[in-house]
Design a protein around this motif. Structure first.
Motif, PDB file in Angstrom:
ATOM      1  N   ASN A  28     -35.122 -16.087 -19.822  1.00 10.81           N
ATOM      2  CA  ASN A  28     -34.504 -16.118 -18.499  1.00 10.81           C
ATOM      3  C   ASN A  28     -32.992 -15.928 -18.581  1.00 10.81           C
ATOM      4  OD1 ASN A  28     -37.013 -16.533 -17.424  1.00 10.81           O
ATOM      5  ND2 ASN A  28     -36.744 -18.718 -17.047  1.00 10.81           N
ATOM      6  N   LEU A  77     -32.484 -12.321 -18.932  1.00 11.72           N
ATOM      7  CA  LEU A  77     -32.712 -11.672 -17.645  1.00 11.72           C
ATOM      8  C   LEU A  77     -31.508 -11.844 -16.728  1.00 11.72           C
ATOM      9  CD1 LEU A  77     -34.607 -10.284 -15.566  1.00 11.72           C
ATOM     10  CD2 LEU A  77     -35.429 -12.574 -14.960  1.00 11.72           C
ATOM     11  N   ALA A  93     -30.951 -15.972 -10.518  1.00 12.02           N
ATOM     12  CA  ALA A  93     -32.193 -15.326 -10.929  1.00 12.02           C
ATOM     13  C   ALA A  93     -32.777 -15.980 -12.174  1.00 12.02           C
ATOM     14  CB  ALA A  93     -31.945 -13.836 -11.186  1.00 12.02           C
ATOM     15  N   ASN A 143     -36.371 -17.917 -12.040  1.00 14.03           N
ATOM     16  CA  ASN A 143     -37.444 -17.296 -12.810  1.00 14.03           C
ATOM     17  C   ASN A 143     -38.292 -18.326 -13.562  1.00 14.03           C
ATOM     18  OD1 ASN A 143     -38.484 -14.605 -13.335  1.00 14.03           O
ATOM     19  ND2 ASN A 143     -38.032 -15.001 -15.484  1.00 14.03           N
ATOM     20  N   PRO A 195     -39.271 -15.188  -8.534  1.00 16.53           N
ATOM     21  CA  PRO A 195     -38.862 -13.789  -8.394  1.00 16.53           C
ATOM     22  C   PRO A 195     -38.981 -13.257  -6.979  1.00 16.53           C
ATOM     23  CG  PRO A 195     -40.166 -14.067 -10.388  1.00 16.53           C
ATOM     24  CD  PRO A 195     -40.215 -15.379  -9.656  1.00 16.53           C
ATOM     25  N   PHE A 211     -33.535  -5.672  -9.910  1.00 14.75           N
ATOM     26  CA  PHE A 211     -34.176  -6.910 -10.355  1.00 14.75           C
ATOM     27  C   PHE A 211     -35.659  -6.710 -10.607  1.00 14.75           C
ATOM     28  CE2 PHE A 211     -36.613 -10.739  -9.311  1.00 14.75           C
ATOM     29  CZ  PHE A 211     -36.146 -11.579 -10.313  1.00 14.75           C
ATOM     30  N   ASN A 240     -37.361  -7.516 -14.046  1.00 11.89           N
ATOM     31  CA  ASN A 240     -38.409  -8.525 -14.063  1.00 11.89           C
ATOM     32  C   ASN A 240     -39.717  -7.962 -14.593  1.00 11.89           C
ATOM     33  OD1 ASN A 240     -40.761 -10.026 -12.218  1.00 11.89           O
ATOM     34  ND2 ASN A 240     -39.195 -11.403 -12.999  1.00 11.89           N
ATOM     35  N   GLU A 263     -39.357  -7.803 -18.320  1.00  7.19           N
ATOM     36  CA  GLU A 263     -39.445  -9.169 -18.884  1.00  7.19           C
ATOM     37  C   GLU A 263     -40.885  -9.679 -18.868  1.00  7.19           C
ATOM     38  OE1 GLU A 263     -40.359 -13.189 -18.018  1.00  7.19           O
ATOM     39  OE2 GLU A 263     -39.639 -11.996 -16.318  1.00  7.19           O
ATOM     40  N   ALA A 264     -41.580  -9.468 -17.735  1.00 16.83           N
ATOM     41  CA  ALA A 264     -42.924 -10.034 -17.597  1.00 16.83           C
ATOM     42  C   ALA A 264     -43.966  -9.277 -18.417  1.00 16.83           C
ATOM     43  CB  ALA A 264     -43.327 -10.037 -16.123  1.00 16.83           C
TER      44      ALA A 264
END
Length: 362
Positions: free
Chosen positions: A217, A220, A243, A247, A254, A281, A285, A288-289
């Motif tokens: 995070n 991010l 953010a 998160n 999100p 974003f 995201n 990241e996910a």
């Protein structure tokens, strides 16, 4: 009246479990003001437990080590609140602008809907059918909270903070005794050592999970802040911090960030650039996910995504944002205690080693 042998019936056993789980969740829902900060304190204590063990190995008394971790934990939460505060006030300052922007957008959609409604009425008249219209008007939105209601809410928040702090301190101070008592109460004398090892494994898994997610995070937030600064978004550092913090609440966090960035884009930019902050974003995201978090978290724990989603929905329904924070740690602890998924050999070796050290010192 159930017979002595009826409890062995699988149907009866499942029914009893369903009733117990339903009553348990209902109790947690009704007692949210008390149970939510308690569970958050226990989860925070599980996350901070390895650091408490480090302090105790350095020779500090258990009470002093627990007090240090309590101060550190509360300080981190306070710092997060201070960092997010400018973002909140910035949103409050721009509320009139946001309201007019949203009113203009709603007006455009309303015109489109009225046009479609007119076409629908013409079609109905051509077909000889027309739905009856009533003169009822939609009720307006609920009024904003007043200063009096806010002041009455302050003692409740203060009480929850005290409950959280007290639970965190006393859990860190007595957690080993709690684990030992639960191990004796849950299983037989032969199972006590196994259950205690599972408690230790759950601590390490949750701590590693939270540490890994915190690093992800933070990355991010840094990436988002940098990208927003490059496109000229005001206060990019604050947006990155917000953010990163939101998160921690899977799915819901999100979504809040996307909505906030859409509103900010309406205020700051024109044209298609309105969508740029939210699109940036969403792209970060998704990376990241889909790639970063699975590659880092998957080394230690692997949980079915459906279980994660169901746990998140249930805990968000029960306790709101606090439920979203504790959902995954509670799920991991329950799965470890039920011995449902396999633990990495590295963590198992560390747990056995630490358990053996504790037994030798005892």
């Amino acid at each position: 009246m159930l017979s002595p042998h009826s409890t062995g019936d699988p149907i009866v056993r499942v029914a009893v479990i369903v009733i117990a789980v339903t009553l348990g969740f209902g109790t947690l829902k009704l007692g949210a003001d008390i149970f939510a900060p308690m569970v958050l304190g226990v989860v925070t204590g599980v996350i901070l437990a390895p650091m408490t063990d480090v302090f105790e190995r350095w020779g500090l008394p258990a009470g002093l080590a627990s007090a240090i971790m309590l101060v550190l934990g509360v300080s981190v939460i306070a710092v997060m609140g201070i960092l997010v505060e400018p973002l909140i006030w910035r949103v409050v300052e721009h509320l009139p602008t946001i309201k007019w922007e949203l009113r203009a957008i709603i007006g455009e959609f309303r015109g489109l809907v009225r046009g479609l409604d007119a076409v629908n009425r013409e079609v109905e008249e051509a077909l000889g059918t027309q739905s009856p219209s009533d003169g009822s008007e939609e009720s307006g939105p609920d009024p904003m909270p007043t200063l009096t209601s806010t002041l009455f809410l302050a003692p409740v928040v203060l009480a929850q903070v005290l409950i959280f702090g007290g639970t965190l301190f006393f859990f860190l101070l007595t957690r080993k005794g709690i684990y030992q008592w639960l191990a004796h109460w849950i299983g037989t004398s032969r199972d006590t050592a196994i259950i205690q090892r599972r408690f230790a494994t759950a601590e390490r898994l949750v701590a590693r999970y939270f540490l890994t997610i915190s690093i992800v995070n933070a990355g991010l937030g840094i990436a988002l802040g940098t990208a927003l600064a490059l496109i000229g978004m005001p206060a990019p550092i604050i947006w990155g911090i917000g953010a990163a913090l939101l998160n921690f609440i899977l799915y819901a966090g999100p979504m809040v960030v996307v909505g906030a960035l859409l509103l900010a884009g309406l205020i700051v930019f024109d044209g298609l650039m309105i969508l740029a902050p939210a699109a940036i974003f969403l792209m970060l995201n998704m990376i990241e996910a889909q790639f970063v978090t699975p590659s880092m978290v998957g080394r230690h724990i692997s949980v079915n995504p459906l279980l994660i989603f169901v746990s998140l929905v249930i805990w968000l329904w029960i306790w709101g944002p606090i439920g979203g924070i504790v959902a995954i740690p509670v799920l991991v602890m329950v799965l470890v205690m039920l011995d449902i998924f396999e633990v990495d050999s590295e963590i198992g070796a560390e747990t056995a080693m630490s358990q053996g050290t504790a037994d030798d010192s005892a």
